[in-house]
Design an enzyme around this catalytic site. Sequence first.
Site, PDB file in Angstrom:
ATOM      1  N   LYS A  35       0.841  -1.201   0.000  1.00  0.00           N
ATOM      2  CA  LYS A  35       0.000   0.000   0.000  1.00  0.00           C
ATOM      3  C   LYS A  35       0.881   1.258   0.000  1.00  0.00           C
ATOM      4  O   LYS A  35       0.641   2.206  -0.760  1.00  0.00           O
ATOM      5  CB  LYS A  35      -0.889  -0.024   1.251  1.00  0.00           C
ATOM      6  CG  LYS A  35      -2.128   0.797   1.165  1.00  0.00           C
ATOM      7  CD  LYS A  35      -3.056   0.541   2.352  1.00  0.00           C
ATOM      8  CE  LYS A  35      -4.136  -0.477   2.035  1.00  0.00           C
ATOM      9  NZ  LYS A  35      -5.151  -0.615   3.072  1.00  0.00           N
ATOM     10  N   THR A 122     -13.383   3.019  14.716  1.00  0.00           N
ATOM     11  CA  THR A 122     -14.635   2.807  15.447  1.00  0.00           C
ATOM     12  C   THR A 122     -14.379   1.739  16.508  1.00  0.00           C
ATOM     13  O   THR A 122     -14.076   0.594  16.181  1.00  0.00           O
ATOM     14  CB  THR A 122     -15.736   2.346  14.470  1.00  0.00           C
ATOM     15  OG1 THR A 122     -15.878   3.347  13.462  1.00  0.00           O
ATOM     16  CG2 THR A 122     -17.056   2.147  15.192  1.00  0.00           C
ATOM     17  N   LYS A 207     -20.593   7.123  18.020  1.00  0.00           N
ATOM     18  CA  LYS A 207     -20.355   6.510  16.708  1.00  0.00           C
ATOM     19  C   LYS A 207     -21.227   5.269  16.509  1.00  0.00           C
ATOM     20  O   LYS A 207     -21.866   5.097  15.466  1.00  0.00           O
ATOM     21  CB  LYS A 207     -18.867   6.164  16.578  1.00  0.00           C
ATOM     22  CG  LYS A 207     -18.504   5.401  15.332  1.00  0.00           C
ATOM     23  CD  LYS A 207     -18.724   6.206  14.062  1.00  0.00           C
ATOM     24  CE  LYS A 207     -18.601   5.291  12.845  1.00  0.00           C
ATOM     25  NZ  LYS A 207     -18.852   5.993  11.602  1.00  0.00           N
ATOM     26  N   ALA A 255     -35.669   1.808   0.078  1.00  0.00           N
ATOM     27  CA  ALA A 255     -35.790   0.351   0.265  1.00  0.00           C
ATOM     28  C   ALA A 255     -34.841  -0.354  -0.698  1.00  0.00           C
ATOM     29  O   ALA A 255     -34.563   0.125  -1.791  1.00  0.00           O
ATOM     30  CB  ALA A 255     -37.220  -0.072   0.014  1.00  0.00           C
ATOM     31  N   GLY A 260     -25.167  -3.113   3.890  1.00  0.00           N
ATOM     32  CA  GLY A 260     -23.931  -3.892   3.877  1.00  0.00           C
ATOM     33  C   GLY A 260     -22.782  -2.932   4.082  1.00  0.00           C
ATOM     34  O   GLY A 260     -22.967  -1.844   4.642  1.00  0.00           O
ATOM     35  N   CYS A 263     -18.971  -0.926   7.474  1.00  0.00           N
ATOM     36  CA  CYS A 263     -19.269  -0.396   8.811  1.00  0.00           C
ATOM     37  C   CYS A 263     -20.545  -0.951   9.444  1.00  0.00           C
ATOM     38  O   CYS A 263     -20.490  -1.532  10.514  1.00  0.00           O
ATOM     39  CB  CYS A 263     -19.339   1.128   8.757  1.00  0.00           C
ATOM     40  SG  CYS A 263     -17.734   1.863   8.414  1.00  0.00           S
TER      41      CYS A 263
END
Length: 434
Positions: A35, A122, A207, A255, A260, A263
């Site tokens: 990365k 988180t 959160k 709707a 998904g 998070c």
Amino acid sequence: MKISVIGSGYVGLVSGACFTDFGHHVICADVDASKIEALNSGKIPIYEPGLEQIVSRNSNNGTLSFTTDVEAAVRETDVVFIAVGTPSRRGDGHADLSYVYAAARTIAKAMKGYTVVVNKSTVPVGTGDEVERIIRETNPNADFSVVSNPEFLREGAAIEDFKRPDRIVVGVEDERAKAAMEEVYRPLFLNQSPLLFVNRRTSELIKYAANGFLAMKITFINEMADLCESVGANVQDVARGIGLDNRIGSKFLNAGPGYGGSCFPKDTLALAKTAQDYDHPVRLIETTIAINDNRKRAMARRVIAACDGDVRGKKIAILGLTFKPNTDDMRDAPSISIIQALQDAGADIHAYDPEGMEEAKKLLGNVTYCDNAYSVAENADALVIVTEWDAFRALDLSRLKASMKSHNLIDLRNIYRKDYIEKAGFQYISVGRP
Ligand code: NAD
């Protein structure tokens, strides 16, 4: 200010890049050498609109740099952000905090002078306390504060969200850290973005409460969609009818196939687990999780029903794989469960996604990946829209009709009108509309 960001994924890279635009000097560190190598050669490892320009501008002017040497990055900076992953722990669904704690140990060894350690990942309530304990244990003489600063950006709109946030939540326990955080976010503060200072545990919970609430809102409208189908109502009109009420708000009332992404699934699960640990189960969230899990396979059953109840040996064309448009993120995308359920029923899956196919290939086997929306549909028995990429909103229906074997269009995002599609000669099935 000199800032380092530990973890250069979606959140770390976007935060680091935007902090340089705020006028800070930033070092983004990551243990993933490939990365960092990519970033150092000007390549952005993720698809996020607008990110490449900010990264290249600030790399070129020397305010943004990338390294695998996490300790060196920490040594040179006053504020260190932790932005590593907190996936679901295998087996029990709690947040896996091993990356956060590993980062805390590295930071503890390297910190020089007063350092503000900011947790942007988180993390469950109490993680800041544990990070503080780890740093103190590893480096008893360290002078530091631990802050919670959860991130609310949305993939696909991350830059805009980071630079013009609805609010910035900061959990602090002391004045020195508060002053440092005011300095970090000064440009946003001057723009009058609400900067909310709370205690650290409150910040950590905000959160999860936010993501839990949003997941619940999506799940609510999905349940209304099912009810609409039974009673002959239209869920889009219901959503508009309730969303115009300011107390409810119109966002997150589309709707679809269930939430998904990287998070909501893991955060709702972690929130439910935390609440159980404290003996205060949050049943709304537990139910939300259960409904959403069932929903994805229910979407596959909808496709099977459209194909006369049997997809064995039939070619099903999938449009869109990522959990939402404008990202290449495939983590917990509804397409995965839908495709697996269709494969279990014997379907031959062909798929196309504008940005997500490289990631999808790592997760989904036995899928034929195609170059565009038309090649995927050739000879197909059904075309299923799973992700509402803009590129799918104005498909050439006569071209599709000429190449498909059977003319079934299953639109799990309600991006078309029934009369328009039916006029073009398709059987059209959508979500929650008569
Ligand atoms: P990610 O997987 O894209 O990136 C995490 C990075 O951390 C990886 O590149 C990994 O190599 C690196 N890393 C892990 N351990 C490390 C260590 N010890 N030292 C240095 N680098 C290390 O994850 P993400 O999507 O950016 O999410 C990060 C956190 O932010 C998570 O807690 C997530 O829940 C939260 N979050 C994510 C989003 C989102 O949209 N992706 C939005 C808000 C909050």
